[in-house]
Design an enzyme around this catalytic site. Structure first.
Site, PDB file in Angstrom:
ATOM      1  N   HIS A 237     -10.972  40.559 -49.483  1.00 42.27           N
ATOM      2  CA  HIS A 237     -10.261  40.161 -50.692  1.00 42.27           C
ATOM      3  C   HIS A 237     -11.114  40.232 -51.948  1.00 42.27           C
ATOM      4  CE1 HIS A 237     -12.418  36.416 -49.809  1.00 42.27           C
ATOM      5  NE2 HIS A 237     -12.343  36.188 -51.104  1.00 42.27           N
TER       6      HIS A 237
HETATM    7  C1  UD1 Z   1     -10.120  33.835 -55.685  1.00 41.49           C
HETATM    8  C2  UD1 Z   1     -11.555  33.694 -56.185  1.00 41.49           C
HETATM    9  C3  UD1 Z   1     -12.528  34.221 -55.134  1.00 41.49           C
HETATM   10  C4  UD1 Z   1     -12.294  33.534 -53.798  1.00 41.49           C
HETATM   11  C5  UD1 Z   1     -10.829  33.683 -53.401  1.00 41.49           C
HETATM   12  C6  UD1 Z   1     -10.558  32.910 -52.140  1.00 41.49           C
HETATM   13  C7  UD1 Z   1     -11.858  33.894 -58.620  1.00 41.49           C
HETATM   14  C8  UD1 Z   1     -12.283  34.769 -59.729  1.00 41.49           C
HETATM   15  N1  UD1 Z   1     -11.773  34.464 -57.404  1.00 41.49           N
HETATM   16  O1  UD1 Z   1      -9.863  35.213 -55.547  1.00 41.49           O
HETATM   17  O2  UD1 Z   1     -13.863  33.959 -55.549  1.00 41.49           O
HETATM   18  O3  UD1 Z   1     -13.123  34.123 -52.827  1.00 41.49           O
HETATM   19  O4  UD1 Z   1      -9.981  33.168 -54.445  1.00 41.49           O
HETATM   20  O5  UD1 Z   1      -9.405  33.357 -51.505  1.00 41.49           O
HETATM   21  O6  UD1 Z   1     -11.609  32.721 -58.816  1.00 41.49           O
HETATM   22  N2  UD1 Z   1      -1.887  35.591 -55.262  1.00 41.49           N
HETATM   23  C9  UD1 Z   1      -0.709  35.288 -54.629  1.00 41.49           C
HETATM   24  N3  UD1 Z   1      -0.542  34.003 -54.173  1.00 41.49           N
HETATM   25  C10 UD1 Z   1      -1.469  33.046 -54.334  1.00 41.49           C
HETATM   26  C11 UD1 Z   1      -2.649  33.358 -55.003  1.00 41.49           C
HETATM   27  C12 UD1 Z   1      -2.849  34.646 -55.456  1.00 41.49           C
HETATM   28  O7  UD1 Z   1       0.163  36.135 -54.447  1.00 41.49           O
HETATM   29  O8  UD1 Z   1      -1.238  31.907 -53.881  1.00 41.49           O
HETATM   30  C13 UD1 Z   1      -2.110  36.985 -55.714  1.00 41.49           C
HETATM   31  C14 UD1 Z   1      -1.751  37.202 -57.181  1.00 41.49           C
HETATM   32  O9  UD1 Z   1      -1.167  38.468 -57.305  1.00 41.49           O
HETATM   33  C15 UD1 Z   1      -3.113  37.199 -57.860  1.00 41.49           C
HETATM   34  C16 UD1 Z   1      -4.045  37.748 -56.787  1.00 41.49           C
HETATM   35  O10 UD1 Z   1      -3.502  37.291 -55.563  1.00 41.49           O
HETATM   36  O11 UD1 Z   1      -3.127  37.964 -59.030  1.00 41.49           O
HETATM   37  C17 UD1 Z   1      -5.476  37.266 -56.918  1.00 41.49           C
HETATM   38  O12 UD1 Z   1      -5.537  35.837 -56.996  1.00 41.49           O
HETATM   39  P1  UD1 Z   1      -6.738  35.104 -57.802  1.00 41.49           P
HETATM   40  O13 UD1 Z   1      -6.610  33.645 -57.618  1.00 41.49           O
HETATM   41  O14 UD1 Z   1      -6.816  35.626 -59.193  1.00 41.49           O
HETATM   42  O15 UD1 Z   1      -8.031  35.624 -57.115  1.00 41.49           O
HETATM   43  P2  UD1 Z   1      -8.382  35.754 -55.573  1.00 41.49           P
HETATM   44  O16 UD1 Z   1      -8.487  37.199 -55.248  1.00 41.49           O
HETATM   45  O17 UD1 Z   1      -7.461  34.920 -54.781  1.00 41.49           O
HETATM   46  N1  UDP Z   2      -8.957  31.647 -43.932  1.00 43.46           N
HETATM   47  C1  UDP Z   2      -7.747  31.273 -43.345  1.00 43.46           C
HETATM   48  N2  UDP Z   2      -6.795  32.225 -43.148  1.00 43.46           N
HETATM   49  C2  UDP Z   2      -6.977  33.540 -43.475  1.00 43.46           C
HETATM   50  C3  UDP Z   2      -8.230  33.896 -44.055  1.00 43.46           C
HETATM   51  C4  UDP Z   2      -9.190  32.931 -44.282  1.00 43.46           C
HETATM   52  O1  UDP Z   2      -7.549  30.108 -43.005  1.00 43.46           O
HETATM   53  O2  UDP Z   2      -6.053  34.337 -43.259  1.00 43.46           O
HETATM   54  C5  UDP Z   2      -9.966  30.599 -44.171  1.00 43.46           C
HETATM   55  C6  UDP Z   2     -11.289  30.857 -43.519  1.00 43.46           C
HETATM   56  O3  UDP Z   2     -11.282  30.415 -42.178  1.00 43.46           O
HETATM   57  C7  UDP Z   2     -12.226  30.064 -44.404  1.00 43.46           C
HETATM   58  C8  UDP Z   2     -11.618  30.207 -45.785  1.00 43.46           C
HETATM   59  O4  UDP Z   2     -10.255  30.568 -45.560  1.00 43.46           O
HETATM   60  O5  UDP Z   2     -12.232  28.699 -44.028  1.00 43.46           O
HETATM   61  C9  UDP Z   2     -12.313  31.276 -46.562  1.00 43.46           C
HETATM   62  O6  UDP Z   2     -11.587  31.565 -47.711  1.00 43.46           O
HETATM   63  P1  UDP Z   2     -11.607  32.998 -48.416  1.00 43.46           P
HETATM   64  O7  UDP Z   2     -12.043  34.039 -47.457  1.00 43.46           O
HETATM   65  O8  UDP Z   2     -10.299  33.155 -49.073  1.00 43.46           O
HETATM   66  O9  UDP Z   2     -12.661  32.777 -49.589  1.00 43.46           O
HETATM   67  P2  UDP Z   2     -14.253  32.828 -49.698  1.00 43.46           P
HETATM   68  O10 UDP Z   2     -14.836  31.974 -48.622  1.00 43.46           O
HETATM   69  O11 UDP Z   2     -14.685  34.251 -49.629  1.00 43.46           O
HETATM   70  O12 UDP Z   2     -14.500  32.298 -51.078  1.00 43.46           O
END
Ligand code: UD1
Ligand code: UDP
Length: 401
Positions: A237
């Site tokens: 992601h």
């Molecule tokens: C964010 C964090 C990243 C973290 C990740 C964990 C930032 C800059 N990035 O990335 O560091 O590792 O969360 O998962 O804060 N979206 C949905 N539903 C949701 C949330 C997001 O559909 O509930 C979609 C939207 O289209 C959105 C995209 O995902 O634009 C990205 O979401 P965003 O929160 O901006 O960043 P993440 O990639 O989730």
């Molecule tokens: N995770 C989850 N379901 C998924 C993917 C990740 O429950 O489909 C959990 C994972 O076990 C961990 C956390 O989400 O506890 C990690 O989050 P993510 O990978 O979104 O973010 P990061 O750790 O890279 O910031």
């Protein structure tokens, strides 16, 4: 009775996981203390809001409903961070907490940190000191800025301590030792901050709290007809991997090129789902790679524990694979969790077929029995209790009045 007011700012998937042990540690503290009860409020920015990125974690982790829900949602960095900052600021002005807690390295973390620092509320950063040294990562900017606003820097590893030392922080509670989790029996005064301390990784606490429940509750292996150690598990992601269509294609190609007939399960983060959709559902009807929606925390722990190899760009998933003794390939060019590379059960794989294959080939698969909980680099699974114990000693404005 003295009361101390903590306020946590959270908003996305990994932060829900990190919050759970802090809530439990506060409850334990309150059940034992005679004089300093902690009241704790939770602000949810709404950065993650889809059921499978949000609510499902509150259910699995039995988290209480947040006290404030800001409903910010998705958008460009400045827009998203700015909206969070303005809304968190308003709550801080009303609530006047003694310490604000932020977690990890996301836009929610930075917004909470800036709001607290500008209003002069003491700030605690959980997961401080991690660095990739890649400034193009949004997370790297968020971490550096948050650390430099923070009063309490709770580090998960020895490397995080040395990173902060290299940036000029003086370590007060660690007595010069770079590695090793530290105890917190030290009374604090305002003059001593910022405090930098290695408490261990709160995600280890979360895993220990939930693994037993997960194994009882999850039916995910049956759902996908997976055999223990008979499949690979993938998550990606990171913006660096998903913003560039050629990198996404390269990762999917690399998965297909793995020279092993085991099925590959890929719970797809919404950011990655968007990219795959834009690319015309690249390989989505695939028989080798099984794409599915994100799974719950309990299902994820069970999937990780039983997979032959985990391939991921997630910080949390890297650590969980390590803690569960499962070999892991990092689908990036670097990791913040450098200690884990020393065990050879984790390798940097990049995103090309050849580098991913070579990383899988060089993994130490003997580590599958699990890592001894007493002597490893992520601490001992008691990070949250240390954090709460230390914060409970902080002199509050009511002590000073
Ligand atoms: C964010 C964090 C990243 C973290 C990740 C964990 C930032 C800059 N990035 O990335 O560091 O590792 O969360 O998962 O804060 N979206 C949905 N539903 C949701 C949330 C997001 O559909 O509930 C979609 C939207 O289209 C959105 C995209 O995902 O634009 C990205 O979401 P965003 O929160 O901006 O960043 P993440 O990639 O989730
Ligand atoms: N995770 C989850 N379901 C998924 C993917 C990740 O429950 O489909 C959990 C994972 O076990 C961990 C956390 O989400 O506890 C990690 O989050 P993510 O990978 O979104 O973010 P990061 O750790 O890279 O910031």
């Amino acid at each position: 009775m003295e009361k101390m007011k903590l306020l946590s700012v959270i908003g996305n998937r990994p932060q829900f996981v990190k919050l759970a042990p802090i809530i439990r540690a506060i409850a334990e503290h309150n059940s034992l203390t005679e004089n300093r009860v902690i009241s704790h409020k939770v602000v949810h920015t709404g950065q993650h809001y889809s059921f499978k990125m949000n609510r499902i974690f509150f259910d699995d982790l039995e988290l209480p409903k947040p006290d404030f829900y800001l409903g910010v949602g998705s958008g460009p960095h400045g827009w998203q961070t700015g909206k969070m900052l303005a809304r968190v600021e308003k709550i801080l002005l009303d609530e006047k907490p003694d310490v604000v807690l932020v977690y990890g390295d996301t836009n929610t973390t930075l917004a909470g940190a800036l709001a607290a620092a500008k209003l002069h509320y003491p700030l605690a950063h959980i997961e401080a000191g991690l660095r990739s040294f890649v400034r193009s990562m949004p997370e790297e900017i968020n971490r550096v800025l948050t650390d430099h606003c923070a009063d309490f820097l709770f580090c998960p590893t020895g490397t995080a301590i040395s990173n902060l030392r290299n940036e000029g922080f003086v370590e007060i509670l660690n007595n010069g030792a770079l590695i090793g989790v530290q105890d917190t029996n030290i009374p604090l005064s305002r003059e001593q901050i910022p405090v930098v301390i290695n408490v261990g990784d709160v995600m280890y606490d979360s895993l220990l709290m939930s693994m037993g429940v997960a194994e009882k509750k999850s039916r995910i292996l049956d759902e996908f007809a997976l055999e223990p150690k008979g499949y690979y598990l993938v998550t990606i992601h990171r913006a660096e991997n998903t913003d560039d269509p050629t990198r996404v294609k390269s990762i999917i190609d690399a998965l297909h090129d793995i020279d092993d007939k085991k099925p590959i399960l890929f719970p797809v983060h919404p950011r990655t789902q968007n990219v795959l959709r834009r690319q015309g559902g690249y390989h989505l009807d695939d028989s080798r790679v099984r794409f599915t929606d994100p799974v719950s925390y309990c299902d994820m722990l069970v999937l990780e524990k039983n997979s032959a190899v985990v391939l991921t760009d997630s910080g949390g998933v890297q650590r969980e694979a390590f803690l569960l003794g499962v070999p892991c390939v990092v689908l990036r060019e670097e990791t913040e969790w450098v200690e884990l590379l020393e065990y050879d059960s984790m390798k940097i794989g990049g995103v090309q077929s050849q580098s991913v294959a070579s990383a899988i080939g060089s993994l130490n698969k003997q580590n599958q029995e699990g890592i001894n909980a007493d002597d490893h680099v992520l601490g001992d699974g008691k990070a949250a209790a240390r954090i709460v114990k230390l914060l409970a000693q902080v002199r509050t404005s009511s002590d000073i009045d």
